[in-house]
Design a protein around this motif. Sequence first.
Motif, PDB file in Angstrom:
ATOM      1  N   PRO A   1       0.834  -1.193   0.000  1.00  0.00           N
ATOM      2  CA  PRO A   1       0.000   0.000   0.000  1.00  0.00           C
ATOM      3  C   PRO A   1       0.873   1.249   0.000  1.00  0.00           C
TER       4      PRO A   1
ATOM      5  N   GLU B   1       3.952   8.464  -0.189  1.00  0.00           N
ATOM      6  CA  GLU B   1       5.309   7.940  -0.053  1.00  0.00           C
ATOM      7  C   GLU B   1       6.205   8.424  -1.190  1.00  0.00           C
TER       8      GLU B   1
ATOM      9  N   ASP C   1      -3.391   4.663  -1.867  1.00  0.00           N
ATOM     10  CA  ASP C   1      -4.476   4.819  -0.897  1.00  0.00           C
ATOM     11  C   ASP C   1      -4.865   6.296  -0.781  1.00  0.00           C
TER      12      ASP C   1
ATOM     13  N   ALA D   1       5.488  -0.148   1.964  1.00  0.00           N
ATOM     14  CA  ALA D   1       6.255   0.478   0.890  1.00  0.00           C
ATOM     15  C   ALA D   1       7.341   1.403   1.432  1.00  0.00           C
ATOM     16  N   ASP D   2       7.460   1.515   2.754  1.00  0.00           N
ATOM     17  CA  ASP D   2       8.415   2.483   3.286  1.00  0.00           C
ATOM     18  C   ASP D   2       9.791   1.858   3.530  1.00  0.00           C
TER      19      ASP D   2
ATOM     20  N   GLN E   1      10.612  -0.435   5.480  1.00  0.00           N
ATOM     21  CA  GLN E   1      10.890  -0.946   6.816  1.00  0.00           C
ATOM     22  C   GLN E   1      10.952  -2.466   6.779  1.00  0.00           C
TER      23      GLN E   1
ATOM     24  N   LYS F   1       6.296   4.186  20.360  1.00  0.00           N
ATOM     25  CA  LYS F   1       5.737   3.186  19.450  1.00  0.00           C
ATOM     26  C   LYS F   1       6.080   1.778  19.940  1.00  0.00           C
TER      27      LYS F   1
ATOM     28  N   ARG G   1      12.399   3.726   8.607  1.00  0.00           N
ATOM     29  CA  ARG G   1      11.738   4.217   7.415  1.00  0.00           C
ATOM     30  C   ARG G   1      12.751   4.833   6.461  1.00  0.00           C
TER      31      ARG G   1
ATOM     32  N   THR H   1       5.887   8.289   9.663  1.00  0.00           N
ATOM     33  CA  THR H   1       4.859   7.266   9.817  1.00  0.00           C
ATOM     34  C   THR H   1       3.491   7.854   9.498  1.00  0.00           C
ATOM     35  N   LYS H   2       2.658   7.041   8.842  1.00  0.00           N
ATOM     36  CA  LYS H   2       1.331   7.522   8.477  1.00  0.00           C
ATOM     37  C   LYS H   2       0.326   7.099   9.532  1.00  0.00           C
TER      38      LYS H   2
ATOM     39  N   LYS I   1      -5.127   6.639  14.697  1.00  0.00           N
ATOM     40  CA  LYS I   1      -5.188   5.488  13.792  1.00  0.00           C
ATOM     41  C   LYS I   1      -4.703   4.227  14.506  1.00  0.00           C
TER      42      LYS I   1
HETATM   43  N1  UDP Z   1      -0.446   3.360   4.538  1.00  0.00           N
HETATM   44  C1  UDP Z   1      -1.591   3.394   3.743  1.00  0.00           C
HETATM   45  N2  UDP Z   1      -2.694   4.071   4.179  1.00  0.00           N
HETATM   46  C2  UDP Z   1      -2.723   4.724   5.396  1.00  0.00           C
HETATM   47  C3  UDP Z   1      -1.554   4.650   6.209  1.00  0.00           C
HETATM   48  C4  UDP Z   1      -0.446   3.954   5.750  1.00  0.00           C
HETATM   49  O1  UDP Z   1      -1.620   2.821   2.652  1.00  0.00           O
HETATM   50  O2  UDP Z   1      -3.743   5.331   5.721  1.00  0.00           O
HETATM   51  C5  UDP Z   1       0.741   2.606   4.046  1.00  0.00           C
HETATM   52  C6  UDP Z   1       2.043   3.391   4.061  1.00  0.00           C
HETATM   53  O3  UDP Z   1       2.248   4.079   2.843  1.00  0.00           O
HETATM   54  C7  UDP Z   1       3.073   2.289   4.257  1.00  0.00           C
HETATM   55  C8  UDP Z   1       2.339   1.266   5.096  1.00  0.00           C
HETATM   56  O4  UDP Z   1       0.946   1.541   4.925  1.00  0.00           O
HETATM   57  O5  UDP Z   1       3.443   1.676   3.043  1.00  0.00           O
HETATM   58  C9  UDP Z   1       2.711   1.325   6.555  1.00  0.00           C
HETATM   59  O6  UDP Z   1       2.509   2.616   7.063  1.00  0.00           O
HETATM   60  P1  UDP Z   1       3.544   3.316   8.049  1.00  0.00           P
HETATM   61  O7  UDP Z   1       4.942   3.014   7.663  1.00  0.00           O
HETATM   62  O8  UDP Z   1       3.200   4.768   8.138  1.00  0.00           O
HETATM   63  O9  UDP Z   1       3.194   2.602   9.424  1.00  0.00           O
HETATM   64  P2  UDP Z   1       4.239   2.173  10.553  1.00  0.00           P
HETATM   65  O10 UDP Z   1       5.344   1.402   9.897  1.00  0.00           O
HETATM   66  O11 UDP Z   1       4.718   3.450  11.147  1.00  0.00           O
HETATM   67  O12 UDP Z   1       3.417   1.346  11.479  1.00  0.00           O
END
Ligand code: UDP
Length: 345
Positions: free
Chosen positions: A24, A28, A55, A107-108, A110, A144, A212, A217-218, A223
């Motif tokens: 997703p 990004e 998204d 997609a980040d 990680q 986190k 990342r 972070t999204k 959320k």
């Molecule tokens: N993402 C998405 N929709 C959202 C939030 C996040 O598609 O509303 C995607 C984001 O682009 C990434 C993945 O979900 O590829 C994980 O998000 P993020 O890295 O922000 O989360 P974290 O790793 O901090 O839990």
Amino acid sequence: MTSTGTDQLANGGRQLDLLSVVAPVYNEEGTIEEFYSRVRAALEGLNFELVLVDDGSTDSSATILERLAESDPRVRLVYLSRNFGHQTALTAGLDHARGDAVVMLDADLQDPPELIPRMLDHWREGCDVVYAVRERREGESRFKLSTAKWFYKLFDKLAQVELEHNSGDYRLLDRRPLDALLAMRERNRFLRGMTVWVGYTQAAVSYQRDPRYAGETKYTISKMLKFSLDAISSFSHRPLQLATLLGFLISTLAFIAIPVVVILRLSGSYLPGFGSITIAILLLGGIQLIAIGIIGEYVGRIYDEVKGRPLYLVRGTRNVRQAEGSISAERGDAGTEPPLVERKT
Ligand code: UDP
Ligand code: MG
């Protein structure tokens, strides 16, 4: 279905015709290109498709995606009509994946794509679900990490599936568990729990979670809260039972209090008890409200399911139906590749 399943078990090794990698993408712009080239490098020599779900990004992600899809037909794009959230976007990607095995990852960067060949080895040996377990998590805030730890502890206590604590959504699924997963169209989705729930043979590979690559972070706190609530309520009825338990406990206390008050009154040591009565009323009122709130959470979710709305809406696709050639989605020419509004329930 069953016969192929047994055949596979008997033969052991599996042949990979097509691997789908699903990610997703939400705002990004800084990572997509690097993500694409690392996936491509990691899967050198394999027949794969990269399904990227936009998204509802509001930055230049869509343009970059478009450019990638232009230059590489293996990049398939699904544009959602707005931001539906990580888990739903991932589901949209899984719906559009056509591989015999499907990998889902963020997609980040990680989740390092270089791990995929190791996951595939397990799949070839007959594992249906291969999930990645993070050994270390780099570049994530202490907040986190500690909230994640508490969340998994709570989930363990409450939920009816056993979840590996340090596994995210990064995992490989065989077509069979994937189809099972996709048959579950519930609205509040906790995919990593659902992939465990489907069963089949599961295996783990460990890796180090990188920071990342770019951007932030999204997942906002709200959320994250919603996500954990979804997770627990879709895998556990315990909170509802907790309300009953508390109710019984408090009522028992009240019943015990009655003779105590009577005895105190008879023995003459009567204290005007405004304070304690007020406290009791507040306590009971609070507990009742909590119980109603918990029930409300579930009723809300029942309401969500009953409405039967589509999980997401697709604004357009690219490279998804290759036989018909690739036509841009935005123009919205009906009848050509982009199913303008694809309802997914
Ligand atoms: N993402 C998405 N929709 C959202 C939030 C996040 O598609 O509303 C995607 C984001 O682009 C990434 C993945 O979900 O590829 C994980 O998000 P993020 O890295 O922000 O989360 P974290 O790793 O901090 O839990
Ligand atoms: Mg991330």
